[in-house]
Design a protein around this motif. Structure first.
Motif, PDB file in Angstrom:
ATOM      1  N   VAL A  85      29.336  32.620  44.933  1.00 55.16           N
ATOM      2  CA  VAL A  85      30.763  32.344  44.826  1.00 55.16           C
ATOM      3  C   VAL A  85      31.046  30.975  44.198  1.00 55.16           C
ATOM      4  O   VAL A  85      30.315  30.014  44.414  1.00 55.16           O
ATOM      5  N   ASP A  86      32.110  30.914  43.409  1.00 55.58           N
ATOM      6  CA  ASP A  86      32.597  29.656  42.836  1.00 55.58           C
ATOM      7  C   ASP A  86      34.085  29.529  43.179  1.00 55.58           C
ATOM      8  O   ASP A  86      34.964  29.859  42.390  1.00 55.58           O
ATOM      9  N   ALA A  87      34.354  29.069  44.400  1.00 53.56           N
ATOM     10  CA  ALA A  87      35.739  28.958  44.881  1.00 53.56           C
ATOM     11  C   ALA A  87      36.545  27.968  44.061  1.00 53.56           C
ATOM     12  O   ALA A  87      37.757  28.141  43.880  1.00 53.56           O
ATOM     13  N   ASP A  88      35.898  26.918  43.547  1.00 49.50           N
ATOM     14  CA  ASP A  88      36.630  25.907  42.783  1.00 49.50           C
ATOM     15  C   ASP A  88      37.310  26.511  41.559  1.00 49.50           C
ATOM     16  O   ASP A  88      38.421  26.116  41.194  1.00 49.50           O
ATOM     17  N   SER A  89      36.642  27.466  40.913  1.00 55.12           N
ATOM     18  CA  SER A  89      37.229  28.062  39.710  1.00 55.12           C
ATOM     19  C   SER A  89      38.491  28.857  40.046  1.00 55.12           C
ATOM     20  O   SER A  89      39.385  28.981  39.205  1.00 55.12           O
ATOM     21  N   VAL A  90      38.570  29.368  41.264  1.00 54.96           N
ATOM     22  CA  VAL A  90      39.761  30.085  41.705  1.00 54.96           C
ATOM     23  C   VAL A  90      40.864  29.107  42.085  1.00 54.96           C
ATOM     24  O   VAL A  90      42.030  29.281  41.716  1.00 54.96           O
ATOM     25  N   GLU A  91      40.499  28.051  42.803  1.00 54.10           N
ATOM     26  CA  GLU A  91      41.490  27.060  43.221  1.00 54.10           C
ATOM     27  C   GLU A  91      42.153  26.387  42.026  1.00 54.10           C
ATOM     28  O   GLU A  91      43.322  25.990  42.101  1.00 54.10           O
ATOM     29  N   GLN A 113      32.182  40.981  42.185  1.00 54.08           N
ATOM     30  CA  GLN A 113      31.020  41.581  42.842  1.00 54.08           C
ATOM     31  C   GLN A 113      31.438  42.867  43.543  1.00 54.08           C
ATOM     32  O   GLN A 113      32.359  42.866  44.358  1.00 54.08           O
ATOM     33  N   CYS A 114      30.747  43.961  43.210  1.00 54.40           N
ATOM     34  CA  CYS A 114      31.044  45.257  43.831  1.00 54.40           C
ATOM     35  C   CYS A 114      29.739  45.903  44.275  1.00 54.40           C
ATOM     36  O   CYS A 114      29.137  46.699  43.538  1.00 54.40           O
ATOM     37  N   ARG A 115      29.300  45.550  45.458  1.00 55.50           N
ATOM     38  CA  ARG A 115      28.107  46.195  46.009  1.00 55.50           C
ATOM     39  C   ARG A 115      28.473  47.602  46.482  1.00 55.50           C
ATOM     40  O   ARG A 115      29.619  47.847  46.899  1.00 55.50           O
ATOM     41  N   PRO A 116      27.521  48.548  46.436  1.00 55.16           N
ATOM     42  CA  PRO A 116      27.829  49.946  46.784  1.00 55.16           C
ATOM     43  C   PRO A 116      28.307  50.143  48.216  1.00 55.16           C
ATOM     44  O   PRO A 116      29.038  51.096  48.489  1.00 55.16           O
ATOM     45  N   ASP A 117      27.929  49.248  49.120  1.00 53.12           N
ATOM     46  CA  ASP A 117      28.229  49.459  50.531  1.00 53.12           C
ATOM     47  C   ASP A 117      29.431  48.678  51.032  1.00 53.12           C
ATOM     48  O   ASP A 117      29.673  48.629  52.237  1.00 53.12           O
ATOM     49  N   ARG A 118      30.202  48.082  50.124  1.00 53.93           N
ATOM     50  CA  ARG A 118      31.357  47.296  50.577  1.00 53.93           C
ATOM     51  C   ARG A 118      32.383  47.185  49.449  1.00 53.93           C
ATOM     52  O   ARG A 118      32.048  47.375  48.284  1.00 53.93           O
ATOM     53  N   PRO A 119      33.632  46.873  49.781  1.00 53.57           N
ATOM     54  CA  PRO A 119      34.646  46.714  48.737  1.00 53.57           C
ATOM     55  C   PRO A 119      34.331  45.535  47.819  1.00 53.57           C
ATOM     56  O   PRO A 119      33.590  44.616  48.176  1.00 53.57           O
ATOM     57  N   CYS A 120      34.921  45.555  46.661  1.00 55.26           N
ATOM     58  CA  CYS A 120      34.723  44.486  45.676  1.00 55.26           C
ATOM     59  C   CYS A 120      35.269  43.157  46.194  1.00 55.26           C
ATOM     60  O   CYS A 120      36.162  43.111  47.044  1.00 55.26           O
ATOM     61  N   ALA A 121      34.729  42.071  45.642  1.00 53.66           N
ATOM     62  CA  ALA A 121      35.185  40.723  45.975  1.00 53.66           C
ATOM     63  C   ALA A 121      35.104  39.872  44.720  1.00 53.66           C
ATOM     64  O   ALA A 121      34.345  40.157  43.786  1.00 53.66           O
ATOM     65  N   LEU A 122      35.874  38.811  44.708  1.00 50.73           N
ATOM     66  CA  LEU A 122      35.919  37.912  43.550  1.00 50.73           C
ATOM     67  C   LEU A 122      34.799  36.883  43.643  1.00 50.73           C
ATOM     68  O   LEU A 122      34.571  36.291  44.698  1.00 50.73           O
ATOM     69  N   VAL A 123      34.101  36.671  42.542  1.00 47.94           N
ATOM     70  CA  VAL A 123      33.047  35.647  42.469  1.00 47.94           C
ATOM     71  C   VAL A 123      33.599  34.370  41.864  1.00 47.94           C
ATOM     72  O   VAL A 123      33.367  33.269  42.359  1.00 47.94           O
ATOM     73  N   GLY A 124      34.349  34.481  40.792  1.00 48.54           N
ATOM     74  CA  GLY A 124      34.896  33.295  40.143  1.00 48.54           C
ATOM     75  C   GLY A 124      35.682  33.655  38.902  1.00 48.54           C
ATOM     76  O   GLY A 124      35.774  34.832  38.513  1.00 48.54           O
ATOM     77  N   VAL A 125      36.249  32.626  38.270  1.00 49.76           N
ATOM     78  CA  VAL A 125      37.038  32.771  37.048  1.00 49.76           C
ATOM     79  C   VAL A 125      36.336  31.984  35.947  1.00 49.76           C
ATOM     80  O   VAL A 125      36.019  30.807  36.118  1.00 49.76           O
ATOM     81  N   MET A 126      36.099  32.606  34.827  1.00 49.84           N
ATOM     82  CA  MET A 126      35.424  31.946  33.732  1.00 49.84           C
ATOM     83  C   MET A 126      36.423  31.118  32.916  1.00 49.84           C
ATOM     84  O   MET A 126      37.605  31.443  32.852  1.00 49.84           O
ATOM     85  N   PRO A 127      35.958  30.033  32.280  1.00 57.69           N
ATOM     86  CA  PRO A 127      36.877  29.127  31.593  1.00 57.69           C
ATOM     87  C   PRO A 127      37.358  29.650  30.261  1.00 57.69           C
ATOM     88  O   PRO A 127      38.337  29.152  29.713  1.00 57.69           O
ATOM     89  N   SER A 128      36.678  30.647  29.707  1.00 64.32           N
ATOM     90  CA  SER A 128      37.099  31.240  28.445  1.00 64.32           C
ATOM     91  C   SER A 128      37.079  32.744  28.568  1.00 64.32           C
ATOM     92  O   SER A 128      36.379  33.308  29.431  1.00 64.32           O
ATOM     93  N   VAL A 129      37.842  33.384  27.699  1.00 63.36           N
ATOM     94  CA  VAL A 129      37.976  34.835  27.775  1.00 63.36           C
ATOM     95  C   VAL A 129      36.901  35.489  26.922  1.00 63.36           C
ATOM     96  O   VAL A 129      36.757  35.175  25.733  1.00 63.36           O
ATOM     97  N   ALA A 130      36.148  36.401  27.519  1.00 57.92           N
ATOM     98  CA  ALA A 130      35.134  37.161  26.787  1.00 57.92           C
ATOM     99  C   ALA A 130      35.769  38.442  26.275  1.00 57.92           C
ATOM    100  O   ALA A 130      36.289  39.231  27.061  1.00 57.92           O
ATOM    101  N   PRO A 131      35.751  38.680  24.970  1.00 54.70           N
ATOM    102  CA  PRO A 131      36.409  39.888  24.419  1.00 54.70           C
ATOM    103  C   PRO A 131      35.664  41.166  24.785  1.00 54.70           C
ATOM    104  O   PRO A 131      34.517  41.150  25.186  1.00 54.70           O
TER     105      PRO A 131
END
Length: 219
Positions: free
Chosen positions: A116-122, A201-219
């Motif tokens: 997780v990278d919480a700072d990128s979300v904050e 992150q979407c593991r098969p045994d649990r709902p998806c969760a956010l890992v982080g936000v990237m600084p640039s947009v990947a097309p």
């Protein structure tokens, strides 16, 4: 968290995603950048033509105060990415405080600390000082995510090594949409297009969760 620990965490996340997803462009530089990089806060004023959009994580039509954003229970990284982007682009200074919004967004994050990278979300949330100024005019933003997809670099990497995703189950999702900003005395406000690439992150045994936000947009 100390600067060294932050760099180590980002380096680890970069290693996991780069190895697992085979080099999503720009991710390593994001995760190992100086922790003092400039914040990417939403602006305090609109920048384009009038419009409105809505999301369950933002103010409702007619100016009613919004509830804090809650993550959906889904195992679909595309659906989760769209919901997360709409939540990150939405806020309501009339309904809750800046720390309350940050705390709510933390509930979207994966509990796996090595990724997780919480700072990128904050950094997507207006700073406390800016929030106070926005609150003086009752400013709020609504958002709608119109489209989401896996970036080309991600799909190429996955085709090259299909088993790599099973190491961390971290997906790159690029989302496009619109953010509308309104404030007291300007109910129509203004709108601008938004886009972001999220690590989900979407593991098969649990709902998806956010890992982080990237600084640039990947097309």
């Amino acid at each position: 968290m100390s600067g060294g620990a932050l760099v180590r965490r980002r380096a680890l996340l970069g290693s996991v995603v780069l190895v697992s997803l085979v080099a999503l462009a720009g991710l390593f530089s994001y995760l190992t950048r100086d922790s003092r990089a400039a914040n990417n806060h939403p602006s305090g004023a609109p920048s384009s033509s009038s419009a409105r959009a809505s999301t369950q994580a933002s103010a409702t039509p007619g100016g009613r105060a919004a509830a804090l954003p809650a993550p959906p229970s889904t195992r679909d990284p595309i659906a989760f990415g769209k919901a997360a982007a709409a939540a990150l682009w939405s806020y309501d200074t009339r309904a809750y405080s800046q720390p309350e919004l940050v705390a709510a967004l933390h509930r979207w994050l994966t509990t796996e600390g090595q990724y997780v990278d919480a700072d990128s979300v904050e950094r997507q949330v207006p700073s406390p000082l800016l929030w106070g100024r926005m609150a003086d005019s009752g400013q709020f933003a609504t958002a709608a995510a119109a489209e989401a997809h896996f970036p080309e670099s991600f799909t190429r990497a996955l085709k090259a090594d299909p088993g790599a995703i099973t190491r961390a189950y971290v997906y790159a999702v690029t989302v496009s949409g619109k953010q509308s900003i309104s404030w007291t005395g300007s109910p129509e406000g203004g709108a601008e297009d938004r886009s972001a690439t999220l690590a989900v992150q979407c593991r098969p045994d649990r709902p998806c969760a956010l890992v982080g936000v990237m600084p640039s947009v990947a097309p």
